[in-house]
Design an enzyme around this catalytic site. Structure first.
Site, PDB file in Angstrom:
ATOM      1  N   ASN A  38       0.731  -1.297   0.058  1.00  9.95           N
ATOM      2  CA  ASN A  38      -0.119   0.426   0.193  1.00  9.95           C
ATOM      3  C   ASN A  38       0.842   1.350   0.283  1.00  9.95           C
ATOM      4  O   ASN A  38       1.521   1.274   0.737  1.00  9.95           O
ATOM      5  CB  ASN A  38      -0.550  -0.188   1.399  1.00  9.95           C
ATOM      6  N   TRP A  39       1.240   1.978  -1.222  1.00 10.56           N
ATOM      7  CA  TRP A  39       2.099   3.247  -1.143  1.00 10.56           C
ATOM      8  C   TRP A  39       1.643   4.041  -0.623  1.00 10.56           C
ATOM      9  O   TRP A  39       1.970   5.209  -0.438  1.00 10.56           O
ATOM     10  CB  TRP A  39       2.394   3.644  -2.842  1.00 10.56           C
ATOM     11  N   LYS A  40      -0.096   4.463  -0.011  1.00  5.97           N
ATOM     12  CA  LYS A  40      -0.826   5.538  -0.096  1.00  5.97           C
ATOM     13  C   LYS A  40      -0.121   6.612  -0.832  1.00  5.97           C
ATOM     14  O   LYS A  40       0.350   6.538  -1.827  1.00  5.97           O
ATOM     15  CB  LYS A  40       0.029   5.451   1.737  1.00  5.97           C
ATOM     16  N   HIS A  74      -9.474   1.856   4.747  1.00  9.07           N
ATOM     17  CA  HIS A  74      -8.783   1.549   5.144  1.00  9.07           C
ATOM     18  C   HIS A  74      -8.469   2.244   6.687  1.00  9.07           C
ATOM     19  O   HIS A  74      -9.485   4.077   6.493  1.00  9.07           O
ATOM     20  CB  HIS A  74      -6.695   2.278   4.689  1.00  9.07           C
ATOM     21  N   GLU A  83      -6.635   5.405   7.696  1.00 10.72           N
ATOM     22  CA  GLU A  83      -7.141   6.399   7.654  1.00 10.72           C
ATOM     23  C   GLU A  83      -8.035   6.983   6.686  1.00 10.72           C
ATOM     24  O   GLU A  83      -8.626   8.117   6.689  1.00 10.72           O
ATOM     25  CB  GLU A  83      -5.352   6.689   6.135  1.00 10.72           C
ATOM     26  N   GLU A 113      -5.975  -4.720  10.860  1.00 14.95           N
ATOM     27  CA  GLU A 113      -4.824  -3.570  11.136  1.00 14.95           C
ATOM     28  C   GLU A 113      -4.656  -2.505  12.230  1.00 14.95           C
ATOM     29  O   GLU A 113      -5.518  -2.249  12.331  1.00 14.95           O
ATOM     30  CB  GLU A 113      -4.721  -2.410  10.008  1.00 14.95           C
ATOM     31  N   GLY A 144       2.823   2.362  10.642  1.00 10.89           N
ATOM     32  CA  GLY A 144       3.367   3.364  10.429  1.00 10.89           C
ATOM     33  C   GLY A 144       4.057   4.024  11.895  1.00 10.89           C
ATOM     34  O   GLY A 144       4.928   4.324  12.066  1.00 10.89           O
ATOM     35  N   SER A 156       3.213  -1.987  10.950  1.00 11.65           N
ATOM     36  CA  SER A 156       4.723  -2.232  10.280  1.00 11.65           C
ATOM     37  C   SER A 156       5.213  -3.216  10.491  1.00 11.65           C
ATOM     38  O   SER A 156       5.854  -4.109  10.955  1.00 11.65           O
ATOM     39  CB  SER A 156       5.339  -1.793  12.037  1.00 11.65           C
ATOM     40  N   GLY A 189       2.835  -1.252   4.812  1.00 10.87           N
ATOM     41  CA  GLY A 189       2.960   0.636   4.100  1.00 10.87           C
ATOM     42  C   GLY A 189       4.198   1.082   3.763  1.00 10.87           C
ATOM     43  O   GLY A 189       4.347   0.459   3.001  1.00 10.87           O
ATOM     44  N   GLY A 190       4.380   1.460   4.727  1.00 13.50           N
ATOM     45  CA  GLY A 190       6.235   1.456   4.945  1.00 13.50           C
ATOM     46  C   GLY A 190       7.230   0.399   3.646  1.00 13.50           C
ATOM     47  O   GLY A 190       7.922   1.080   2.765  1.00 13.50           O
TER      48      GLY A 190
HETATM   49  P1  PGA Z   1       2.782   0.240   7.732  1.00 11.99           P
HETATM   50  O1  PGA Z   1       1.216   0.973   7.030  1.00 11.99           O
HETATM   51  O2  PGA Z   1       3.276  -0.554   7.097  1.00 11.99           O
HETATM   52  O3  PGA Z   1       3.604   0.945   7.697  1.00 11.99           O
HETATM   53  O4  PGA Z   1       2.250   0.455   9.305  1.00 11.99           O
HETATM   54  C1  PGA Z   1       0.641  -0.558   6.323  1.00 11.99           C
HETATM   55  C2  PGA Z   1      -1.019  -0.005   6.471  1.00 11.99           C
HETATM   56  O5  PGA Z   1      -0.989   0.633   6.919  1.00 11.99           O
HETATM   57  O6  PGA Z   1      -1.742  -0.746   5.391  1.00 11.99           O
END
Ligand code: PGA
Length: 253
Positions: free
Chosen positions: A10-12, A98, A100, A170, A176, A216, A237-238
């Protein structure tokens, strides 16, 4: 029942077109050499990069995903993108709900039920996110909270449609932050989610559904998390923003 592991990046809101092409090309090249076929790789890239990246991933081990779509099929919704539009540029997976989007864009369980319907009706796979805050976990209400997310957004589906949904658990406190759920916490939650699905749809459906862990997940903890019986992949994500890290997470399968 052997569920295929699915690892989705997930590149966001990261990567310009140029940066997207570079990262996608690296992931395709390295995965071709280093990843075997027991895992489905997905890259959920920004809307502006979807079409260009679709040409890079075509015919490779990597499938294309989007990070959101609108709940209506077309019309006067300035600035929104429909499921049909995503499908037309080669998208196969769509992240929905998600944390966010729930937090910053006010997405409710009811709205997400509509988004799930339209993504399924268009023939793509929703990656439906659920998860609790730290405060909810500390109060001991996290399980009820997640069960309500699942019930209100998914439990109107037929069994056949339910089987097509991927769920991403999640915990918001792990996204993050560098703090990951322990393997025991992840396994416990995944098992409870599967039980909740079984309570409505029975064991056969519950055992079919892919449940990813997100929060994470990184090269150094992926193997351990992915070895849990009910953890069927990851939403990354990251660590999906660097090809080497993303591939090393995938190799944890
Ligand atoms: P993260 O993000 O791996 O940076 O914690 C995961 C996500 O939000 O899908």
């Amino acid at each position: 029942m052997m569920r295929k592991k699915v690892i989705a990046g997930n590149w966001k809101m990261n990567k310009t077109l140029e940066d997207s092409l570079k990262l996608a090309t690296e992931v395709v090249t390295i995965s071709n050499d280093e990843v075997n076929n027991n895992v489905q790789i997905v890259m959920c890239v920004p809307f502006t990069s979807l079409f260009a990246v679709s040409n890079i991933v075509k015919g490779t081990k990597v499938a294309l995903g989007a990070q959101n779509c609108y709940s209506k099929s077309s019309g006067a919704y300035t600035g929104e993108i429909s499921a049909e539009m995503l499908k037309s540029v080669g998208v196969q997976y769509v992240i929905l709900g998600h944390s966010e989007r729930r937090e910053y864009f006010g997405e409710s369980n009811a709205l997400l039920a509509e988004k799930v319907n339209i993504v399924l009706a268009t023939g793509m796979t929703p990656i439906f996110c659920c998860g609790e805050t730290l405060a909810q976990r500390e109060k001991g209400i996290h399980i009820d909270f997640i069960n309500a997310q699942l019930t209100e957004s998914l439990f109107h589906l037929s069994a056949d449609d339910m089987k097509k949904v991927i769920i991403a658990y999640e915990p918001i406190w792990a996204i993050g932050t560098g703090v990951t759920a322990s393997t025991a916490q992840a396994q416990e939650m995944h098992e409870l989610i599967r039980k909740h699905i079984a309570s409505k749809y029975g064991n056969e459906v519950a055992e079919t559904i892919v449940i990813q862990y997100g929060g994470s997940m990184k090269p150094d903890n992926a193997k351990e998390l992915l070895s849990c019986k009910d953890v069927d992949g990851g939403l990354i994500g990251g660590a999906s923003l660097k090809a080497r890290d993303f591939i090393d997470v995938i190799k944890g399968v």
